[in-house]
Scaffold this motif. Structure first.
Motif, PDB file in Angstrom:
ATOM      1  N   ASN A  48       0.831  -1.202   0.000  1.00 47.75           N
ATOM      2  CA  ASN A  48       0.000   0.000   0.000  1.00 47.75           C
ATOM      3  C   ASN A  48       0.869   1.256   0.000  1.00 47.75           C
ATOM      4  O   ASN A  48       0.661   2.172  -0.796  1.00 47.75           O
ATOM      5  CB  ASN A  48      -0.921  -0.006   1.219  1.00 47.75           C
ATOM      6  CG  ASN A  48      -1.855   1.183   1.256  1.00 47.75           C
ATOM      7  OD1 ASN A  48      -2.379   1.609   0.235  1.00 47.75           O
ATOM      8  ND2 ASN A  48      -2.071   1.722   2.440  1.00 47.75           N
ATOM      9  N   TYR A  55      -4.922   4.054  -0.016  1.00 47.95           N
ATOM     10  CA  TYR A  55      -5.378   5.069   0.928  1.00 47.95           C
ATOM     11  C   TYR A  55      -4.928   6.466   0.528  1.00 47.95           C
ATOM     12  O   TYR A  55      -4.991   7.386   1.339  1.00 47.95           O
ATOM     13  CB  TYR A  55      -4.870   4.737   2.336  1.00 47.95           C
ATOM     14  CG  TYR A  55      -5.608   3.614   3.020  1.00 47.95           C
ATOM     15  CD1 TYR A  55      -6.463   3.858   4.088  1.00 47.95           C
ATOM     16  CD2 TYR A  55      -5.473   2.295   2.603  1.00 47.95           C
ATOM     17  CE1 TYR A  55      -7.143   2.825   4.721  1.00 47.95           C
ATOM     18  CE2 TYR A  55      -6.147   1.257   3.226  1.00 47.95           C
ATOM     19  CZ  TYR A  55      -6.978   1.530   4.288  1.00 47.95           C
ATOM     20  OH  TYR A  55      -7.658   0.511   4.911  1.00 47.95           O
ATOM     21  N   SER A  59      -1.705   6.592   2.934  1.00 48.28           N
ATOM     22  CA  SER A  59      -1.165   5.250   2.724  1.00 48.28           C
ATOM     23  C   SER A  59       0.065   4.952   3.565  1.00 48.28           C
ATOM     24  O   SER A  59       0.518   3.811   3.600  1.00 48.28           O
ATOM     25  CB  SER A  59      -0.836   5.038   1.238  1.00 48.28           C
ATOM     26  OG  SER A  59      -2.009   5.094   0.448  1.00 48.28           O
ATOM     27  N   GLU A 213     -12.062   0.094   8.301  1.00 48.90           N
ATOM     28  CA  GLU A 213     -10.642  -0.168   8.522  1.00 48.90           C
ATOM     29  C   GLU A 213     -10.426  -1.141   9.673  1.00 48.90           C
ATOM     30  O   GLU A 213      -9.647  -2.091   9.565  1.00 48.90           O
ATOM     31  CB  GLU A 213      -9.902   1.141   8.792  1.00 48.90           C
ATOM     32  CG  GLU A 213      -8.399   0.982   8.805  1.00 48.90           C
ATOM     33  CD  GLU A 213      -7.687   2.310   8.733  1.00 48.90           C
ATOM     34  OE1 GLU A 213      -6.472   2.308   8.434  1.00 48.90           O
ATOM     35  OE2 GLU A 213      -8.314   3.356   8.977  1.00 48.90           O
ATOM     36  N   ARG A 225      -9.232  -4.406   3.006  1.00 47.61           N
ATOM     37  CA  ARG A 225      -8.438  -3.238   3.362  1.00 47.61           C
ATOM     38  C   ARG A 225      -8.255  -2.309   2.165  1.00 47.61           C
ATOM     39  O   ARG A 225      -8.324  -1.084   2.286  1.00 47.61           O
ATOM     40  CB  ARG A 225      -7.085  -3.672   3.913  1.00 47.61           C
ATOM     41  CG  ARG A 225      -7.178  -4.426   5.229  1.00 47.61           C
ATOM     42  CD  ARG A 225      -5.819  -4.794   5.767  1.00 47.61           C
ATOM     43  NE  ARG A 225      -5.078  -3.619   6.198  1.00 47.61           N
ATOM     44  CZ  ARG A 225      -3.826  -3.650   6.661  1.00 47.61           C
ATOM     45  NH1 ARG A 225      -3.195  -4.812   6.743  1.00 47.61           N
ATOM     46  NH2 ARG A 225      -3.222  -2.546   7.040  1.00 47.61           N
ATOM     47  N   CYS A 228     -11.545  -0.535   1.512  1.00 46.34           N
ATOM     48  CA  CYS A 228     -11.770   0.464   2.548  1.00 46.34           C
ATOM     49  C   CYS A 228     -10.968   1.723   2.245  1.00 46.34           C
ATOM     50  O   CYS A 228     -11.474   2.847   2.340  1.00 46.34           O
ATOM     51  CB  CYS A 228     -11.399  -0.099   3.910  1.00 46.34           C
ATOM     52  SG  CYS A 228     -11.563   1.070   5.274  1.00 46.34           S
ATOM     53  N   GLY A 229      -9.703   1.556   1.881  1.00 42.71           N
ATOM     54  CA  GLY A 229      -8.864   2.706   1.571  1.00 42.71           C
ATOM     55  C   GLY A 229      -9.409   3.519   0.414  1.00 42.71           C
ATOM     56  O   GLY A 229      -9.429   4.757   0.453  1.00 42.71           O
ATOM     57  N   ILE A 232     -12.365   5.533   1.616  1.00 41.07           N
ATOM     58  CA  ILE A 232     -11.966   6.681   2.435  1.00 41.07           C
ATOM     59  C   ILE A 232     -11.491   7.837   1.558  1.00 41.07           C
ATOM     60  O   ILE A 232     -11.876   8.991   1.753  1.00 41.07           O
ATOM     61  CB  ILE A 232     -10.873   6.261   3.436  1.00 41.07           C
ATOM     62  CG1 ILE A 232     -11.470   5.356   4.520  1.00 41.07           C
ATOM     63  CG2 ILE A 232     -10.215   7.491   4.066  1.00 41.07           C
ATOM     64  CD1 ILE A 232     -10.444   4.754   5.459  1.00 41.07           C
ATOM     65  N   VAL A 233     -10.652   7.537   0.572  1.00 38.59           N
ATOM     66  CA  VAL A 233     -10.161   8.583  -0.325  1.00 38.59           C
ATOM     67  C   VAL A 233     -11.306   9.204  -1.104  1.00 38.59           C
ATOM     68  O   VAL A 233     -11.389  10.431  -1.260  1.00 38.59           O
ATOM     69  CB  VAL A 233      -9.094   8.017  -1.283  1.00 38.59           C
ATOM     70  CG1 VAL A 233      -8.713   9.052  -2.335  1.00 38.59           C
ATOM     71  CG2 VAL A 233      -7.863   7.584  -0.503  1.00 38.59           C
TER      72      VAL A 233
END
Length: 287
Positions: A48, A55, A59, A213, A225, A228-229, A232-233
């Motif tokens: 990541n 993310y 990240s 998360e 994961r 999820c990232g 979020i972004v």
């Protein structure tokens, strides 16, 4: 910041039930295979922070992710935990011929480490979050895989127990890793690791960014994961509308778009697993 001790203690609490669940399923077996260590060193965090940037600006630091992995591999706690898992699994073998075949990992990038990939990116998001696969990054990620293999081999050798057999299959992936010289960075079926397979995924509000998360960390699922990232972004930067990396990533025709159920981030492909099976056959003790 988490220390190695606190991380390993947390990982043990999180993963022990999962390990026990798998081990408890072993019944009337002649042998078992064990693949363990990648989550301990944080392969997802490395990929990541250093390559995918799911993310975005959240990240993390590639340097810190790699340094953390090096600390974990070198720690006594990792060796103790790995050996304890072997002990639990060996207790399930009723037969004197029961064996545990402990498998390692392969470096992800070609060992030649030419500059062919220096400007190539696997990053999901474009712009200033984009990561490129420089020689330095590829070399350091490869070294984590090699150090992890060496540590697992040392743990097994120190046990002097012929019931545990070390299966170092990394050489089988020579010429089948990312960034082979003179070839595309992801060379179709000749690359035996999966890319993410998801350049068009957007969560469409169906992921709770307040809880995803923690839930993904508890499950240990890399796909969750990653999703999820991305969510979020998307929530924090709603004007970032470009789909996927939007740059030079080759989706290779018929490959499916990303969804958490289809992603196999940096795991071996079917051909890769077939090569691993061949190595297991090579060291199989009963021929």
């Amino acid at each position: 910041m988490l220390t190695v001790d606190s991380y390993l203690n947390r990982a043990e609490r999180k993963q022990r039930n999962t390990i026990d669940e798998y081990i408890n399923r072993v019944e009337n077996a002649n042998f078992a295979t064990l693949s363990m260590g990648g989550n301990d060193v944080g392969f997802f965090n490395i990929l990541n922070a250093c390559a995918y940037a799911f993310y975005g600006p959240f990240s993390g630091s590639c340097e810190e992710a790699i340094e953390f992995a090096e600390l974990v591999v070198a720690s006594d706690e990792f060796a103790t935990g790995y050996s304890a898992a072997l002990d639990l699994l060996l207790e399930k073998g009723d037969s004197p011929s029961f064996r545990v075949l402990a498998t390692g990992y392969s470096a992800f990038f070609d060992d030649a480490l030419t500059d062919d990939c220096d400007e190539y990116s696997l990053s999901y998001w474009p712009g200033w979050w984009k990561k490129t696969l420089t020689v330095d990054i590829r070399s350091r990620i490869n070294n984590i895989c090699k150090k992890l293999n060496a540590k697992i081999g040392q743990i097994i050798n120190a046990r002097s127990d012929d019931r545990v057999i070390w299966v170092d299959w990394a050489w089988r992936f020579d010429d089948h890793r990312f960034c082979q010289p003179g070839k595309p960075p992801i060379d179709g079926e000749n690359t035996w690791f999966f890319d993410v397979d998801f350049r068009e995924f957007m969560p469409n509000g169906d992921i709770d960014i307040e809880t995803c998360e923690q839930e993904a960390l508890m499950s240990g699922d890399w796909n969750e994961r990653a999703a999820c990232g991305i969510a979020i972004v998307q929530a924090k930067f709603p004007n970032e509308t470009l789909r996927g990396a939007g740059n030079d990533v080759d989706t290779q025709g018929g490959r499916r778009p990303f969804a958490p159920s289809t992603a196999r981030l940096f795991h071996p492909t079917a051909r890769g697993y077939a090569a691993i099976v061949e190595e297991i056959r090579l060291v199989w003790p009963y021929y």
